[in-house]
Write an enzyme that holds these catalytic residues in place. Structure first.
Site, PDB file in Angstrom:
ATOM      1  N   ASP A  58      84.971  26.101  34.674  1.00 43.40           N
ATOM      2  CA  ASP A  58      84.085  27.086  34.055  1.00 43.40           C
ATOM      3  C   ASP A  58      82.973  26.359  33.299  1.00 43.40           C
ATOM      4  O   ASP A  58      81.779  26.660  33.433  1.00 43.40           O
ATOM      5  CB  ASP A  58      84.921  27.950  33.090  1.00 43.40           C
ATOM      6  CG  ASP A  58      84.240  29.248  32.732  1.00 43.40           C
ATOM      7  OD1 ASP A  58      83.112  29.483  33.201  1.00 43.40           O
ATOM      8  OD2 ASP A  58      84.831  30.027  31.962  1.00 43.40           O
TER       9      ASP A  58
ATOM     10  N   TYR B 162      93.486  30.560  31.574  1.00 42.15           N
ATOM     11  CA  TYR B 162      92.990  31.943  31.545  1.00 42.15           C
ATOM     12  C   TYR B 162      94.060  32.949  31.972  1.00 42.15           C
ATOM     13  O   TYR B 162      93.904  34.140  31.777  1.00 42.15           O
ATOM     14  CB  TYR B 162      91.759  32.100  32.448  1.00 42.15           C
ATOM     15  CG  TYR B 162      90.524  31.359  31.951  1.00 42.15           C
ATOM     16  CD1 TYR B 162      90.517  30.712  30.728  1.00 42.15           C
ATOM     17  CD2 TYR B 162      89.362  31.337  32.708  1.00 42.15           C
ATOM     18  CE1 TYR B 162      89.405  30.034  30.279  1.00 42.15           C
ATOM     19  CE2 TYR B 162      88.227  30.658  32.256  1.00 42.15           C
ATOM     20  CZ  TYR B 162      88.256  30.013  31.047  1.00 42.15           C
ATOM     21  OH  TYR B 162      87.145  29.343  30.598  1.00 42.15           O
TER      22      TYR B 162
ATOM     23  N   ASP C 238      78.800  25.448  34.649  1.00 43.86           N
ATOM     24  CA  ASP C 238      77.613  25.897  33.911  1.00 43.86           C
ATOM     25  C   ASP C 238      76.723  24.704  33.561  1.00 43.86           C
ATOM     26  O   ASP C 238      75.494  24.794  33.626  1.00 43.86           O
ATOM     27  CB  ASP C 238      78.015  26.638  32.626  1.00 43.86           C
ATOM     28  CG  ASP C 238      78.161  28.138  32.867  1.00 43.86           C
ATOM     29  OD1 ASP C 238      78.450  28.518  34.020  1.00 43.86           O
ATOM     30  OD2 ASP C 238      77.991  28.927  31.912  1.00 43.86           O
TER      31      ASP C 238
ATOM     32  N   LYS D 195      92.513  16.194  32.599  1.00 45.64           N
ATOM     33  CA  LYS D 195      92.653  15.556  31.285  1.00 45.64           C
ATOM     34  C   LYS D 195      94.045  14.945  31.252  1.00 45.64           C
ATOM     35  O   LYS D 195      94.875  15.258  30.377  1.00 45.64           O
ATOM     36  CB  LYS D 195      92.430  16.626  30.190  1.00 45.64           C
ATOM     37  CG  LYS D 195      92.335  16.078  28.788  1.00 45.64           C
ATOM     38  CD  LYS D 195      91.071  15.301  28.499  1.00 45.64           C
ATOM     39  CE  LYS D 195      91.099  14.735  27.092  1.00 45.64           C
ATOM     40  NZ  LYS D 195      90.071  13.703  26.850  1.00 45.64           N
TER      41      LYS D 195
ATOM     42  N   ASP E 274      86.074  14.786  29.995  1.00 47.81           N
ATOM     43  CA  ASP E 274      85.037  14.434  29.014  1.00 47.81           C
ATOM     44  C   ASP E 274      84.047  13.429  29.597  1.00 47.81           C
ATOM     45  O   ASP E 274      82.829  13.572  29.445  1.00 47.81           O
ATOM     46  CB  ASP E 274      85.649  13.931  27.701  1.00 47.81           C
ATOM     47  CG  ASP E 274      86.916  13.118  27.892  1.00 47.81           C
ATOM     48  OD1 ASP E 274      87.327  12.922  29.055  1.00 47.81           O
ATOM     49  OD2 ASP E 274      87.486  12.648  26.900  1.00 47.81           O
TER      50      ASP E 274
END
Ligand SMILES: NC(=O)c1ccc[n+]([C@@H]2O[C@H](COP(=O)([O-])OP(=O)(O)OC[C@H]3O[C@@H](n4cnc5c(N)ncnc54)[C@H](O)[C@@H]3O)[C@@H](O)[C@H]2O)c1
Length: 347
Positions: free
Chosen positions: A239, A135, A243, A183, A215
């Site tokens: 992020d 970001y 959620d 990852k 994942d």
């Protein structure tokens, strides 16, 4: 010691839920001095800037910040630097709020609201790095006449180390387990992430550390959320996973968060806000659930050293839910101000 708290009511349901949080905080801590600031869409409408200098100055001089929510369709077509979301990223960077703490806990009274069979056991804290990663990385641009887009995932040792320490320290106050999510089988920034977390871990021998690829973590969150205590991860993965975790608890309107920087004058400093957005679909109708905003106030008091005040609010929220009071998102018909009234009455 009295506290100066900056309040950003924001957009959409932000002002409605923040008003209830301020009422509850005032009842618990009559010595708090609240100062209101314009931010996000409301600030853009006022002066063409989602994060005006006057707001930055107020936030920087406050003991902490209480935020409602920002954004909405009204500001979606603006050039990127003028959007409420750009204001939010700008504020996180300017105030160096690198540690995003998002507890996701299923309340006993709301266990049936979880869409996941194992959801009732969910009690985790996601510690998300907030001012680095994709970001913020450069370059971020279009090339070749706009036909190619580039974002850049960057992490430094310093950025990973300071957020890892936050996670290990938080785990010590909980169930002493950290799962670091990355990852590393694909991304170089994730390999650095894993190496740095490994170098920090020996300073916390009482905390168990496990690494998990993002994942498979996303799958395990649905299959067995109860296995997670503290999840440590970067900006983008955090992020998304936070959620996902929030939905496991069944109630977006219930979950608070903190975005923390380094302590200021020896005291925690941060922005405390519900994890939900400005919910334009229900704004102005007095139907939003204000409990996430109220619990954000409790999180703020806790961070500022008033664990008694925080505990009072949390206990009362539990009691109100146990008594069956519910806003529409929880299947009830109580309004925003009425939920605030119930919390105040129980206090
Ligand atoms: N930090 C923030 O301020 C923040 C965070 C997320 C999204 N946003 C912004 O909010 C706007 C709307 O985003 P969105 O619709 O994707 O997410 P949202 O969280 O605003 O709403 C998602 C759904 O949850 C419901 N909801 C949210 N909070 C609720 C509450 N307290 N009580 C009852 N129901 C509630 C909404 O009605 C909606 O149906 C966008 O502009 C987005 O950029 C801001």
């Amino acid at each position: 010691m009295s506290l100066k708290i900056a309040v950003i009511a924001g957009d959409g349901i932000g002002p409605e839920v923040t008003a209830e949080a301020v009422r509850v905080l005032t009842a618990v801590r009559p010595d708090i001095e609240f100062e209101h600031a314009l931010f996000g869409g409301a600030a853009y409408d006022d002066c063409g800037d989602p994060y005006p200098q006057a707001t930055h100055d107020l936030l920087a001089s406050a003991d902490s910040v209480l935020l409602g929510a920002i954004g909405g369709p009204k500001w979606e077509g603006l050039e990127r630097s003028k959007t409420p979301e750009a204001g939010l990223l700008g504020m996180r960077g300017a105030l160096n709020l690198y540690a995003n703490l998002r507890p996701a806990k299923t309340y006993a009274a709301l266990a049936d609201a979880s869409p996941v069979k194992a959801g009732a056991d969910c009690d985790m804290l996601i510690v998300r790095e907030l001012t680095g990663g994709i970001y913020f990385g450069k370059p971020r641009e279009r090339r070749e006449n706009g036909t190619v887009a580039i974002d850049t995932m960057v992490y430094s040792v310093m950025e990973v180390e300071r957020i890892a320490r936050r996670a290990f320290e938080a785990a010590r106050t909980r169930r002493s387990s950290v799962v670091s999510v990355d990852k590393a089988n694909v991304l170089e920034s994730s390999r650095l992430w894993r190496e740095v977390v490994e170098t920090v871990a020996p300073d916390y021998p009482d905390v168990e550390l496990r690494h998990q690829l993002v994942d498979s973590c996303a799958m395990l969150l649905i299959k067995d959320p109860g296995q997670f205590d503290v999840i440590l991860t970067g900006n983008l993965f955090g992020d998304i996973l936070s959620d996902e975790a929030s939905m496991i608890t069944g109630s977006l309107g219930m979950l608070p968060s903190a975005s923390l920087g380094d302590p200021k004058n020896g005291q925690a400093f941060g922005v405390f806000e519900p994890i939900h957005g400005s919910a334009p679909d229900i704004a102005g109708q007095n139907v939003a659930n204000p409990l996430a905003a109220i619990l954000s106030g409790a999180m703020m008091l806790n961070a500022l050293g008033d664990s008694d005040g925080a505990g009072r609010i949390e206990t009362v929220v539990d009691a109100v839910l146990n008594s069956g009071v519910r806003t529409a998102d929880l299947g009830g018909s109580v309004g925003t101000t009425e939920m605030g009234d119930s919390v105040l009455a129980a206090l």
